[in-house]
Each structure stands twice: as structure tokens, then as C-alpha cells.
Design a protein around this motif. Structure first.
Motif, PDB file in Angstrom:
ATOM      1  N   PRO A 301       0.796  -1.227   0.000  1.00 26.75           N
ATOM      2  CA  PRO A 301       0.000   0.000   0.000  1.00 26.75           C
ATOM      3  C   PRO A 301       0.828   1.276   0.000  1.00 26.75           C
ATOM      4  O   PRO A 301       0.444   2.276  -0.620  1.00 26.75           O
ATOM      5  N   VAL A 302       1.978   1.264   0.670  1.00 26.78           N
ATOM      6  CA  VAL A 302       2.826   2.459   0.711  1.00 26.78           C
ATOM      7  C   VAL A 302       3.363   2.785  -0.684  1.00 26.78           C
ATOM      8  O   VAL A 302       3.534   3.962  -1.039  1.00 26.78           O
ATOM      9  N   ALA A 303       3.616   1.754  -1.492  1.00 30.69           N
ATOM     10  CA  ALA A 303       4.066   2.001  -2.862  1.00 30.69           C
ATOM     11  C   ALA A 303       3.008   2.772  -3.646  1.00 30.69           C
ATOM     12  O   ALA A 303       3.323   3.693  -4.417  1.00 30.69           O
ATOM     13  N   GLY A 304       1.736   2.412  -3.457  1.00 34.25           N
ATOM     14  CA  GLY A 304       0.663   3.137  -4.125  1.00 34.25           C
ATOM     15  C   GLY A 304       0.576   4.583  -3.670  1.00 34.25           C
ATOM     16  O   GLY A 304       0.332   5.487  -4.472  1.00 34.25           O
ATOM     17  N   VAL A 305       0.783   4.824  -2.380  1.00 31.29           N
ATOM     18  CA  VAL A 305       0.735   6.200  -1.862  1.00 31.29           C
ATOM     19  C   VAL A 305       1.883   7.019  -2.449  1.00 31.29           C
ATOM     20  O   VAL A 305       1.718   8.207  -2.763  1.00 31.29           O
ATOM     21  N   ALA A 306       3.052   6.399  -2.616  1.00 29.94           N
ATOM     22  CA  ALA A 306       4.188   7.105  -3.220  1.00 29.94           C
ATOM     23  C   ALA A 306       3.858   7.535  -4.650  1.00 29.94           C
ATOM     24  O   ALA A 306       4.154   8.667  -5.063  1.00 29.94           O
ATOM     25  N   ALA A 307       3.229   6.637  -5.418  1.00 34.58           N
ATOM     26  CA  ALA A 307       2.821   6.994  -6.773  1.00 34.58           C
ATOM     27  C   ALA A 307       1.747   8.082  -6.755  1.00 34.58           C
ATOM     28  O   ALA A 307       1.742   8.985  -7.598  1.00 34.58           O
ATOM     29  N   ALA A 308       0.839   8.011  -5.782  1.00 36.27           N
ATOM     30  CA  ALA A 308      -0.224   9.015  -5.669  1.00 36.27           C
ATOM     31  C   ALA A 308       0.346  10.393  -5.359  1.00 36.27           C
ATOM     32  O   ALA A 308      -0.122  11.414  -5.898  1.00 36.27           O
ATOM     33  N   GLY A 323      -7.377   5.914  -2.308  1.00 32.94           N
ATOM     34  CA  GLY A 323      -8.122   4.698  -2.022  1.00 32.94           C
ATOM     35  C   GLY A 323      -7.665   3.580  -2.928  1.00 32.94           C
ATOM     36  O   GLY A 323      -7.858   3.651  -4.145  1.00 32.94           O
ATOM     37  N   ASP A 324      -7.041   2.580  -2.353  1.00 33.05           N
ATOM     38  CA  ASP A 324      -6.512   1.440  -3.098  1.00 33.05           C
ATOM     39  C   ASP A 324      -7.363   0.220  -2.764  1.00 33.05           C
ATOM     40  O   ASP A 324      -7.285  -0.323  -1.661  1.00 33.05           O
ATOM     41  N   MET A 325      -8.188  -0.203  -3.713  1.00 37.69           N
ATOM     42  CA  MET A 325      -9.046  -1.358  -3.484  1.00 37.69           C
ATOM     43  C   MET A 325      -8.665  -2.465  -4.450  1.00 37.69           C
ATOM     44  O   MET A 325      -8.870  -2.354  -5.660  1.00 37.69           O
ATOM     45  N   GLY A 326      -8.095  -3.507  -3.912  1.00 35.58           N
ATOM     46  CA  GLY A 326      -7.719  -4.650  -4.722  1.00 35.58           C
ATOM     47  C   GLY A 326      -8.638  -5.821  -4.454  1.00 35.58           C
ATOM     48  O   GLY A 326      -9.849  -5.665  -4.296  1.00 35.58           O
ATOM     49  N   GLY A 327      -8.049  -7.002  -4.344  1.00 38.23           N
ATOM     50  CA  GLY A 327      -8.865  -8.185  -4.147  1.00 38.23           C
ATOM     51  C   GLY A 327      -9.136  -8.518  -2.696  1.00 38.23           C
ATOM     52  O   GLY A 327     -10.082  -9.235  -2.390  1.00 38.23           O
ATOM     53  N   GLY A 485      -6.260   0.573  -7.944  1.00 38.75           N
ATOM     54  CA  GLY A 485      -6.444  -0.840  -7.633  1.00 38.75           C
ATOM     55  C   GLY A 485      -7.459  -1.437  -8.591  1.00 38.75           C
ATOM     56  O   GLY A 485      -8.169  -0.718  -9.306  1.00 38.75           O
ATOM     57  N   GLY A 486      -7.560  -2.756  -8.605  1.00 41.17           N
ATOM     58  CA  GLY A 486      -8.452  -3.414  -9.548  1.00 41.17           C
ATOM     59  C   GLY A 486      -9.903  -3.028  -9.398  1.00 41.17           C
ATOM     60  O   GLY A 486     -10.645  -2.968 -10.380  1.00 41.17           O
ATOM     61  N   CYS A 487     -10.354  -2.745  -8.159  1.00 40.15           N
ATOM     62  CA  CYS A 487     -11.764  -2.426  -7.913  1.00 40.15           C
ATOM     63  C   CYS A 487     -11.998  -0.964  -7.542  1.00 40.15           C
ATOM     64  O   CYS A 487     -13.144  -0.507  -7.537  1.00 40.15           O
ATOM     65  N   GLY A 488     -10.963  -0.223  -7.201  1.00 41.04           N
ATOM     66  CA  GLY A 488     -11.122   1.125  -6.680  1.00 41.04           C
ATOM     67  C   GLY A 488     -11.974   2.065  -7.517  1.00 41.04           C
ATOM     68  O   GLY A 488     -12.902   2.717  -7.001  1.00 41.04           O
ATOM     69  N   ARG A 503     -13.842  16.028  -6.269  1.00 39.23           N
ATOM     70  CA  ARG A 503     -13.141  15.607  -7.482  1.00 39.23           C
ATOM     71  C   ARG A 503     -12.717  14.149  -7.348  1.00 39.23           C
ATOM     72  O   ARG A 503     -12.319  13.705  -6.266  1.00 39.23           O
ATOM     73  N   VAL A 504     -12.826  13.416  -8.429  1.00 38.32           N
ATOM     74  CA  VAL A 504     -12.377  12.030  -8.462  1.00 38.32           C
ATOM     75  C   VAL A 504     -11.303  11.897  -9.532  1.00 38.32           C
ATOM     76  O   VAL A 504     -11.499  12.327 -10.669  1.00 38.32           O
ATOM     77  N   ILE A 505     -10.184  11.320  -9.160  1.00 36.62           N
ATOM     78  CA  ILE A 505      -9.073  11.116 -10.095  1.00 36.62           C
ATOM     79  C   ILE A 505      -8.850   9.619 -10.257  1.00 36.62           C
ATOM     80  O   ILE A 505      -8.666   8.902  -9.265  1.00 36.62           O
ATOM     81  N   VAL A 506      -8.911   9.156 -11.499  1.00 39.41           N
ATOM     82  CA  VAL A 506      -8.662   7.742 -11.807  1.00 39.41           C
ATOM     83  C   VAL A 506      -7.431   7.670 -12.701  1.00 39.41           C
ATOM     84  O   VAL A 506      -7.481   8.085 -13.859  1.00 39.41           O
ATOM     85  N   PRO A 507      -6.288   7.189 -12.199  1.00 41.76           N
ATOM     86  CA  PRO A 507      -5.091   7.086 -13.044  1.00 41.76           C
ATOM     87  C   PRO A 507      -5.317   6.123 -14.206  1.00 41.76           C
ATOM     88  O   PRO A 507      -6.062   5.146 -14.085  1.00 41.76           O
ATOM     89  N   ALA A 508      -4.669   6.414 -15.315  1.00 43.04           N
ATOM     90  CA  ALA A 508      -4.761   5.504 -16.456  1.00 43.04           C
ATOM     91  C   ALA A 508      -4.199   4.128 -16.108  1.00 43.04           C
ATOM     92  O   ALA A 508      -4.609   3.123 -16.680  1.00 43.04           O
ATOM     93  N   LEU A 509      -3.260   4.090 -15.176  1.00 44.90           N
ATOM     94  CA  LEU A 509      -2.648   2.828 -14.751  1.00 44.90           C
ATOM     95  C   LEU A 509      -3.204   2.378 -13.414  1.00 44.90           C
ATOM     96  O   LEU A 509      -2.496   1.781 -12.594  1.00 44.90           O
ATOM     97  N   ALA A 510      -4.491   2.647 -13.172  1.00 42.65           N
ATOM     98  CA  ALA A 510      -5.091   2.371 -11.868  1.00 42.65           C
ATOM     99  C   ALA A 510      -4.923   0.917 -11.443  1.00 42.65           C
ATOM    100  O   ALA A 510      -4.690   0.631 -10.269  1.00 42.65           O
ATOM    101  N   ALA A 511      -5.044  -0.013 -12.370  1.00 42.12           N
ATOM    102  CA  ALA A 511      -5.025  -1.437 -12.015  1.00 42.12           C
ATOM    103  C   ALA A 511      -3.654  -1.910 -11.540  1.00 42.12           C
ATOM    104  O   ALA A 511      -3.558  -2.948 -10.872  1.00 42.12           O
ATOM    105  N   VAL A 512      -2.586  -1.167 -11.859  1.00 44.22           N
ATOM    106  CA  VAL A 512      -1.231  -1.566 -11.435  1.00 44.22           C
ATOM    107  C   VAL A 512      -0.529  -0.394 -10.748  1.00 44.22           C
ATOM    108  O   VAL A 512       0.697  -0.293 -10.773  1.00 44.22           O
TER     109      VAL A 512
END
Length: 523
Positions: A301-308, A323-327, A485-488, A503-512
Motif C-alpha cells: 500500500p505504501v508504494a501506491g501512496v508514493a505513486a499518488a 483509495g486502493d481497493m484490490g482483491g 487498484g483493480g476495484c477502486g 473531485r475524483v481522479i482515476v489514473p490511467a494505470l489504476a489497475a497496477v
């Protein structure tokens, strides 16, 4: 992809499309660094293992089901998938790699499954009951009190005669013969396979702790030892003790994983050391991670926050909820004034520790979260997950319990023919059948059960985000919601509406996205 939410009369909030501040390629160039070869990031999740590869200009993604019984098989499969996207053999891609960052759940899983090594604890005479008394978060699902995990029973705690005062002056010399006797009892009779040492005021004067560790290594050279003065040399003995015990407890699992990881990747062609994400941000070398495995808690999860953080800076947004929602889980963090919020005394496995970490809150709400009927006959979702094996019913791998992914398929939010870009077809009929079975138990039709599971998961996520904001006294209306994340992204707009986020931001690479963070994190 960016959306703005503007108020409208009667309906509360109406989504409208807004012009994207930057195109995906431009965002990628900002987040990643231009380089001559490849930077690779891997995030091993509970359901899928994600991989992202960049040369600083272009990016390629890979994804494969996580293999819990043999995690490196899923990791290598994700690398193979990314190499195929590049169009080169895996050996060549790894040979040209200059950085490989890894976010792993090995420590988190070890604690969650209570699967660590039998651990002993040496403390100052008179303080043997400090660990069993415990301090931490005792509220479980539904607000009911629960016992804290007993990782070290009282019989594996030994006291040694010594005393240092608050200034670091020695009041009572270390009784070395007493240390030897304690070790004989813990290791020889008690079967201890890892040892934690935490003496009073050792952060002021670590001489006694280090002498105890030296005696251990002289008599039991293969026994892993964790010293609190070396791991977290800070005031507050209980929190320092907890961090040390957790580190000793997870040493065996972490070392075994990293040993096999390095061997398998070297055989596959990797020529550079693996950089393991740590919970405070940044990375650790494998040798440092083996010595201090507890620093890898919340690694993924910390890796995702760094990218965010990097993406928010590129977009010029300083107030962000991630918000990182995976499996398996929903992980939430707050970026305030452009920097991720931190906890100076973080809880790990519900126990208060002396660790400083990025403030990530986690709940058991993910694509694999199981829908079930509680003792009152009411519908519930999570925190238990079906994981990657067998997975949700729609995976067609023998799973019969309805998971949140099954509800998303039944509601039409996931296209069963286009899952993983069409590489994995889902069984829509199997999803509906599993929902129908649960529906009969709670008195609902399959469609109503799917809607109920979606709403329950959404409410759990809302409470998690709301709690994090209230804890810090922050106004949600000032924040954007960055979901990945895959479901976020499937919950992004409703969650923003419920919390009055603008505001909602969805990265193009959200799934990874967490893998993106691992690939581009500071070393």
C-alpha cells in the motif's frame, strides 16, 4: 481520467466529465524517470500480482493471479506478462533492468495468519508481564471487543538482571550467567527459534542489549536476534518492545521469501539487487529487510501512496485522499499539503508499536471479500476474503462463496468477457448462482443481494475514509479522491458523493498503480 462532481438541486451530486489536466503519457513521464534501461515495479497482492515496467517514456503492465502457496510463481508470471507486452524475452528484460522495486505482503500475511517462528523475549528483571498486558486496538468487526494476538506466550518470556536509568547510567550490571540460564530455558527447553531483546532504557545506553545479543550469537549462532536499541531506539518501552517482537516473529518467513526471491530472479536474468518497499516510504536492500522485517509491514500500500504523491504533484493537487481497493483490502491514506500523512507510533497487527510509517488505514473490503449471513440473519461483507485460490465464484475455479467481484459482475460493473483485457473470462452465471444461494439465506433475490453487498462495502469504505479525516480534523470538501487498484474506480464516484469530495481522479494505470509506485520510488 479526472471527474469533477458539482452540486445539483434535488439529486445531491451529479457527475460531469472534466477536461483531463494531462494525458496518460505525459503523466507517466512525470511520475517515472527517463532512463536508458528498464525500471520494474512489482506489487504482490492478495488476489493478483501486478507488474509495471518503464523506460522513462513508455510503460508496460503485467498482471497474473497471486499464488499463495508459491508466491514467486505468480510474481514471475506477472513479469513474463510484462515482458511479453514489451515484446522481449524475460531474461533480456531483466538483464536490462536497472531498478526492481517490490511491494510485498509477506510480513503482513505472516502476522495475519499467526504463522511466525516460535519467538522468545528477554526483558529487564521485573518487567516480564509488560508484553502480556498489551496495548492496542481491541475493537473488531461490528465494534465488538477482541483479544490482541498472543504471539509470545508468558512461558517464552525471560527476565535478566540488569538496570540502566533514564540518563543511560548503569545502576545494576548485567548478570551474564543469568542470561545464559535464560537462553537455556527459552531455546533448549522452550523451542524458541527467534529471539527479541528489549531492556529498559536501552535506547539511552544499548550496551547491555548488545552484550546479550553477543552472548546469544556465541552460544546459538543460527538463532535470529532482534535488538530494540538497533531496530527502534526511541522512548516508550512497550511500543519499542512490540516492534522488536513483531520483527523477530516475522524474521523466518521474510528471510525465506527473500532468499528464494533473489535466487529465482538471478536465475531468470536479474543483475541488480531487489529494492523492497518499506512502510515509512523509500526502499530497503534485502539484507536490511532480513534484519528488520517489520519495516516491510504495509509495503504494498505504501508504494501506491508514493505513486499518488507524485501524480498529485504533477496535477497540481495538494489535498488528496487515496483509495486502493484490490482483491483483499481497501487501503486509504491522506495527502495533506502535498505530502502523505504519517504515524509516529503506528499500529501493526492491532498492536501499538514505535514504528514511524505512512499513515495507511486498511479494512477487509476488496474484490474477494465474502458475502455472508450473520447470527441476526443480516447480510454482511468481509473482512474474510476468498483470496486468489479458489477466488470468487465467477472465476470458475471451484469457489462457491459469493464475493464482491461476483456482485460487481451481476450488477454489470465488470464485463465478464473483458476481464484482464479479455485474457480471463468470468463465469457470470456462476456469480449469479452464488449470489442466489446467499440471497435465499437472507431473504433477498440475487440482484438485491448484489446491490446490498455493493452498498455494504461502500459504507465500510466511507467509514474508513471518514475516520481518517476526523482523526486529523480535515475538511473532506477540500480533498480530491484518487482511486486505484483493480476495484477502486468502481467505487470512486459513489464514495466521493457520500463524503462530499469535489473531485475524483482515476489514473490511467489504476489497475497496477502500486506497482508504478514500486518502480519509481526513491531508493
Amino acid at each position: 481520467m479526472v471527474f469533477s462532481l458539482t452540486p445539483s438541486l434535488g439529486t445531491g451530486w451529479t457527475p460531469r466529465a472534466a477536461a483531463a489536466p494531462c494525458q496518460p503519457r505525459r503523466a507517466l513521464c512525470i511520475v517515472a524517470r527517463r532512463m536508458a534501461a528498464y525500471s520494474v515495479g512489482i506489487d504482490v497482492g492478495g488476489t493478483f500480482t501486478d507488474c509495471f515496467v518503464t523506460d522513462g517514456v513508455h510503460g508496460w503492465r503485467g498482471k497474473a493471479p497471486t499464488t499463495p502457496r508459491e508466491p514467486l510463481r505468480g510474481l514471475l508470471a506477472a513479469l513474463e506478462d510484462a515482458a511479453a507486452a514489451i515484446g522481449v524475452p524475460l531474461a533480456r528484460a531483466l538483464g536490462d533492468t536497472v531498478h526492481l522495486g517490490l511491494g510485498t505482503t509477506v510480513v503482513t500475511n505472516c502476522l495475519a495468519e499467526v504463522a511466525g517462528a516460535p519467538t522468545g523475549l528477554l526483558v529487564t528483571e521485573g518487567f516480564g508481564d509488560l508484553w502480556p498486558m498489551a496495548r492496542g486496538h481491541r475493537l473488531g468487526v461490528g465494534g465488538m471487543s477482541r483479544p490482541l494476538p498472543t504471539l509470545v506466550p508468558r512461558r517464552r518470556i525471560a527476565e535478566v538482571r540488569e538496570r540502566v536509568d533514564r540518563e543511560g547510567a548503569v545502576l545494576v550490571p548485567l548478570d551474564e550467567s543469568g542470561v545464559v540460564s535464560a537462553l537455556e530455558r527459552l531455546v533448549g527447553e522452550g523451542g524458541v527459534e527467534s529471539l527479541a531483546i528489549c531492556l529498559l532504557w536501552s535506547f539511552r545506553n544499548p550496551a547491555h542489549e548488545r552484550r546479550v545479543a553477543a552472548i546469544v550469537r556465541e552460544r546459538y549462532p543460527d538463532l535470529p536476534v532482534s535488538c530494540s536499541a538497533d531496530l527502534v531506539p526511541v522512548i516508550r518501552e512497550y511500543e519499542r518492545m512490540t516492534a522488536t517482537v513483531l520483527s523477530a516473529y516475522t524474521t523466518r518467513s521474510c528471510a525465506a521469501f527473500l532468499d528464494e526471491l533473489e535466487a529465482r530472479l538471478a536465475t531468470a536474468g536479474l543483475r541488480v539487487p531487489v529494492a523492497v518497499m518499506q512502510s515509512s516510504g523509500g526502499t530497503l536492500a534485502p539484507a536490511a529487510a532480513r534484519a528488520r522485517p517489520i519495516l516491510l509491514a504495509q509495503s504494498g500500500p505504501v508504494a501506491g501512496v508514493a505513486a499518488a504523491e507524485a501524480l498529485a504533484a504533477a496535477l497540481g493537487v495538494s489535498e488528496v485522499i487515496t483509495g486502493d481497493m484490490g482483491g483483499t483490502s481497501f487501503d486509504v491514506a491522506v495527502i495533506h499539503a502535498g505530502a502523505a500523512e504519517r504515524r509516529l507510533r503506528a499500529e501493526v497487527a492491532s498492536l501499538a508499536t514505535a514504528l514511524s510509517t505512512v499513515a495507511v488505514g486498511s479494512i477487509g473490503a476488496g474484490g474477494g471479500s465474502v458475502g455472508w449471513r450473520d447470527a441476526r440473519g443480516l447480510l454482511r461483507v468481509g473482512p474474510r476474503s476468498v483470496g486468489a485460490d479458489p477466488g470468487p465464484a465467477c472465476y470458475g475455479r471451484g469457489g462457491s462463496e459469493p464475493a464482491l467481484t461476483d456482485a460487481l459482475v451481476a450488477l454489470g460493473l465488470i464485463d465478464p468477457q473483458n476481464f484482464l483485457g479479455g485474457r480471463m473470462a468470468l463465469d457470470g452465471e456462476g456469480a449469479v448462482a452464488a449470489l442466489a444461494r446467499l440471497g435465499r439465506a437472507v431473504g433477498l433475490e440475487a440482484a438485491a443481494t448484489a446491490r446490498g453487498m455493493y452498498r455494504l462495502a461502500l459504507e465500510e469504505m466511507r467509514l474508513a475514509v471518514h475516520g481518517l479525516l476526523v482523526e486529523r480534523g480535515l475538511d473532506p470538501r477540500r480533498f480530491a479522491f484518487l482511486c486505484y487498484g483493480g476495484c477502486g474506480p468502481l467505487f470512486g464516484a459513489p464514495l466521493a458523493r457520500a463524503l462530499a469530495l469535489g473531485r475524483v481522479i482515476v489514473p490511467a494505470l489504476a489497475a497496477v498503480f502500486s506497482a508504478v509506485g514500486a518502480a519509481t520510488a526513491d531508493v
